[in-house]
Scaffold this active site. Structure first.
Site, short mmCIF file in Angstrom:
data_model
loop_
_atom_site.label_atom_id
_atom_site.label_comp_id
_atom_site.label_asym_id
_atom_site.label_seq_id
_atom_site.Cartn_x
_atom_site.Cartn_y
_atom_site.Cartn_z
N ALA A 16 0.84 -1.21 0.00
CA ALA A 16 0.00 0.00 0.00
C ALA A 16 0.87 1.25 0.00
O ALA A 16 2.08 1.18 0.23
CB ALA A 16 -0.90 0.01 1.25
N GLY A 17 0.22 2.37 -0.28
CA GLY A 17 0.78 3.69 -0.04
C GLY A 17 2.18 3.95 -0.56
O GLY A 17 2.49 3.68 -1.74
N ARG A 39 -0.25 -8.46 3.55
CA ARG A 39 -1.38 -8.76 2.66
C ARG A 39 -0.89 -9.31 1.31
O ARG A 39 -0.61 -8.56 0.37
CB ARG A 39 -2.23 -7.50 2.46
CG ARG A 39 -3.06 -7.16 3.71
CD ARG A 39 -3.71 -5.81 3.62
NE ARG A 39 -2.76 -4.73 3.70
CZ ARG A 39 -3.07 -3.43 3.56
NH1 ARG A 39 -4.31 -3.08 3.32
NH2 ARG A 39 -2.13 -2.51 3.66
N ASN A 87 10.08 0.66 4.86
CA ASN A 87 8.92 1.54 4.80
C ASN A 87 7.78 1.09 5.70
O ASN A 87 6.98 1.91 6.16
CB ASN A 87 8.45 1.60 3.33
CG ASN A 87 7.03 2.10 3.18
OD1 ASN A 87 6.78 3.29 3.21
ND2 ASN A 87 6.08 1.17 3.04
N TYR A 153 4.56 7.60 18.45
CA TYR A 153 4.83 7.59 17.00
C TYR A 153 6.06 8.46 16.69
O TYR A 153 6.99 8.02 16.01
CB TYR A 153 3.61 8.07 16.20
CG TYR A 153 3.91 8.10 14.71
CD1 TYR A 153 4.04 6.91 14.00
CD2 TYR A 153 4.11 9.30 14.03
CE1 TYR A 153 4.34 6.92 12.64
CE2 TYR A 153 4.42 9.33 12.68
CZ TYR A 153 4.54 8.13 11.99
OH TYR A 153 4.86 8.14 10.65
N GLY A 184 6.27 14.90 5.69
CA GLY A 184 5.10 15.38 6.42
C GLY A 184 3.89 14.62 5.89
O GLY A 184 3.99 13.43 5.57
N VAL A 186 1.31 12.75 3.87
CA VAL A 186 1.18 12.06 2.58
C VAL A 186 -0.18 11.36 2.61
O VAL A 186 -0.47 10.64 3.57
CB VAL A 186 2.28 10.99 2.40
CG1 VAL A 186 2.24 10.41 0.99
CG2 VAL A 186 3.67 11.55 2.73
N THR A 188 -2.41 8.60 2.20
CA THR A 188 -2.36 7.14 2.05
C THR A 188 -3.39 6.57 3.02
O THR A 188 -4.19 7.31 3.57
CB THR A 188 -0.96 6.60 2.45
OG1 THR A 188 -0.77 6.88 3.84
CG2 THR A 188 0.17 7.23 1.65
N PHE A 190 -2.52 5.76 5.86
CA PHE A 190 -1.90 6.02 7.16
C PHE A 190 -2.93 6.46 8.21
O PHE A 190 -2.97 5.94 9.33
CB PHE A 190 -0.81 7.08 6.98
CG PHE A 190 -0.09 7.44 8.26
CD1 PHE A 190 1.00 6.71 8.70
CD2 PHE A 190 -0.51 8.53 9.03
CE1 PHE A 190 1.65 7.04 9.89
CE2 PHE A 190 0.14 8.86 10.21
CZ PHE A 190 1.22 8.12 10.64
P1 NDP Z 1 -0.02 2.79 4.63
O1 NDP Z 1 -0.89 2.43 5.79
O2 NDP Z 1 -0.66 3.15 3.34
O3 NDP Z 1 1.03 1.64 4.35
C1 NDP Z 1 1.72 1.01 5.40
C2 NDP Z 1 2.41 -0.23 4.89
O4 NDP Z 1 3.13 -0.82 5.97
C3 NDP Z 1 1.44 -1.25 4.35
O5 NDP Z 1 1.93 -1.76 3.15
C4 NDP Z 1 1.44 -2.32 5.42
O6 NDP Z 1 1.28 -3.58 4.80
C5 NDP Z 1 2.85 -2.20 5.98
N1 NDP Z 1 2.96 -2.76 7.33
C6 NDP Z 1 2.40 -2.29 8.47
N2 NDP Z 1 2.69 -3.11 9.48
C7 NDP Z 1 3.45 -4.11 8.98
C8 NDP Z 1 4.04 -5.27 9.53
N3 NDP Z 1 3.91 -5.57 10.83
N4 NDP Z 1 4.77 -6.08 8.74
C9 NDP Z 1 4.88 -5.79 7.42
N5 NDP Z 1 4.36 -4.71 6.83
C10 NDP Z 1 3.62 -3.90 7.61
O7 NDP Z 1 0.88 4.00 5.15
P2 NDP Z 1 2.04 4.86 4.44
O8 NDP Z 1 2.32 4.37 3.09
O9 NDP Z 1 1.65 6.27 4.61
O10 NDP Z 1 3.24 4.58 5.43
C11 NDP Z 1 4.48 4.04 5.03
C12 NDP Z 1 5.57 4.58 5.92
O11 NDP Z 1 5.69 5.98 5.75
C13 NDP Z 1 5.35 4.34 7.42
O12 NDP Z 1 6.59 3.98 8.01
C14 NDP Z 1 4.90 5.71 7.92
O13 NDP Z 1 5.21 5.91 9.27
C15 NDP Z 1 5.72 6.61 7.01
N6 NDP Z 1 5.21 7.96 6.88
C16 NDP Z 1 3.93 8.21 6.42
C17 NDP Z 1 3.49 9.51 6.32
C18 NDP Z 1 2.10 9.85 5.88
O14 NDP Z 1 1.66 10.99 6.12
N7 NDP Z 1 1.38 8.95 5.23
C19 NDP Z 1 4.36 10.65 6.65
C20 NDP Z 1 5.66 10.27 7.15
C21 NDP Z 1 6.06 8.99 7.22
P3 NDP Z 1 0.39 -4.78 5.36
O15 NDP Z 1 -0.75 -4.18 6.13
O16 NDP Z 1 -0.03 -5.50 4.12
O17 NDP Z 1 1.33 -5.57 6.20
C1 8X3 Z 2 3.24 10.92 9.42
C2 8X3 Z 2 3.24 12.39 9.37
O1 8X3 Z 2 2.55 14.49 10.58
O2 8X3 Z 2 0.94 12.66 10.47
O3 8X3 Z 2 4.52 10.51 9.77
O4 8X3 Z 2 2.87 12.50 11.91
S1 8X3 Z 2 2.37 13.03 10.65
#
Ligand code: NDP
Ligand code: 8X3
Length: 253
Positions: A16-17, A39, A87, A153, A184, A186, A188, A190
């Site tokens: 995802a994402g 997944r 990630n 977090y 910051g 994004v 998704t 999240f």
């Molecule tokens: P999503 O929820 O869209 O994606 C998260 C991904 O992490 C999924 O593919 C999920 O896959 C995987 N994941 C979660 N837990 C596990 C696990 N235990 N084992 C394996 N895979 C896992 O979120 P984002 O794409 O936004 O997040 C990706 C990264 O970016 C994270 O580290 C997040 O903290 C970071 N980030 C996100 C921001 C945002 O604003 N969106 C900003 C800054 C950082 P599955 O469920 O299939 O296991």
């Molecule tokens: C995710 C960005 O600002 O929601 O890392 O914490 S924020």
């Protein structure tokens, strides 16, 4: 520019994402991909549409045993991982520290810190031995800028930053690079995950502003990985133009 032809990349959270976007960008640039996440159906679907060979790997990064077993038995053609994108991660809840769920805290620590460390430790020796590699960690602006409810977090992402910088210190003299990407907002899943499936609350997070896209982050990941081998991008902090910094919160009596 560093070419990715003949390179293998492993992306955790590729289902995802941001992870999915990174996998697509790295594949389009010529890399073979290991797509890790829980997944499997989503990983299979992604593998089928990537332009270069891809291996879906169902993996929960929180399980040290699962990580060690599966990463030491990757199939031929995918076992020499050159680029690791750590990630997989999540935020859970926005309650203040005195009300937050300890279970949620543990899940964040287990995934964002321990999971990242397990995967890195499993793949780093091969990179050092082959004297080529790049570890890209997904940190966050939350590592540096506290906000109400960010508590654990933010702390996990501060860990990601310190671990990245300290790993860089250890790897001087090798051709293995380390980058901490700190986004910051994004858009998704999240926030959907953070608010435990409350889609209305999640969508409000991005209402009336233009958040970054997963593709914006994938562009940056690809850029760091394709710099000439002498260049190590240590940290990239990136925010939407529509996001900024809050003032100090002062309680006046
Ligand atoms: P999503 O929820 O869209 O994606 C998260 C991904 O992490 C999924 O593919 C999920 O896959 C995987 N994941 C979660 N837990 C596990 C696990 N235990 N084992 C394996 N895979 C896992 O979120 P984002 O794409 O936004 O997040 C990706 C990264 O970016 C994270 O580290 C997040 O903290 C970071 N980030 C996100 C921001 C945002 O604003 N969106 C900003 C800054 C950082 P599955 O469920 O299939 O296991
Ligand atoms: C995710 C960005 O600002 O929601 O890392 O914490 S924020």
């Amino acid at each position: 520019m560093q070419t990715l032809q003949g390179w293998t990349a492993l992306v955790t959270g590729a289902s995802a994402g941001i992870g999915e976007a990174c996998a697509l960008a790295l594949s389009q640039a010529g890399a073979r991909l290991v797509l890790a996440g829980r997944r499997g159906d989503r990983l299979e679907a992604l593998a089928a549409k990537l332009p270069n060979p891809a291996h879906p790997l169902v993996l929960d990064v929180r399980s040290r045993r699962e990580v060690e077993t599966s990463l030491s038995s990757l199939p031929a053609g995918f076992s020499d991982v050159d680029v690791l994108v750590n990630n997989a991660g999540l935020g859970l809840g926005l309650e203040p520290a005195h009300e937050a769920s300890l279970d949620d805290w543990e899940t964040m620590i287990d995934t964002n810190c321990k999971g990242l460390v397990y995967v890195t430790r499993a793949l780093l020796p091969g990179m050092v031995k082959r004297n080529r590699g790049h570890v890209v960690n997904l940190g966050s602006v939350a590592a540096s800028y506290p906000y109400p409810g960010g508590n654990v977090y933010g702390a996990t992402k501060a860990f990601v930053h310190q671990f990245s910088q300290n790993m860089k210190a250890d790897l001087v003299g090798t051709r293995v690079r380390v980058t901490d990407i700190q986004p910051g907002m994004v858009e998704t899943d999240f926030s959907l995950v953070r608010f435990k499936g409350d889609a209305q609350r999640a969508s409000k997070t991005y209402e009336g502003m233009e958040a970054l896209t997963p593709g914006d982050i994938a562009d940056i990941v690809l850029w760091t990985v394709t710099r000439p081998a002498r260049v190590n991008i240590n940290v990239v902090e990136v925010m939407p133009a529509d996001q900024g910094f809050g003032p100090f919160n002062i309680k006046r009596r």
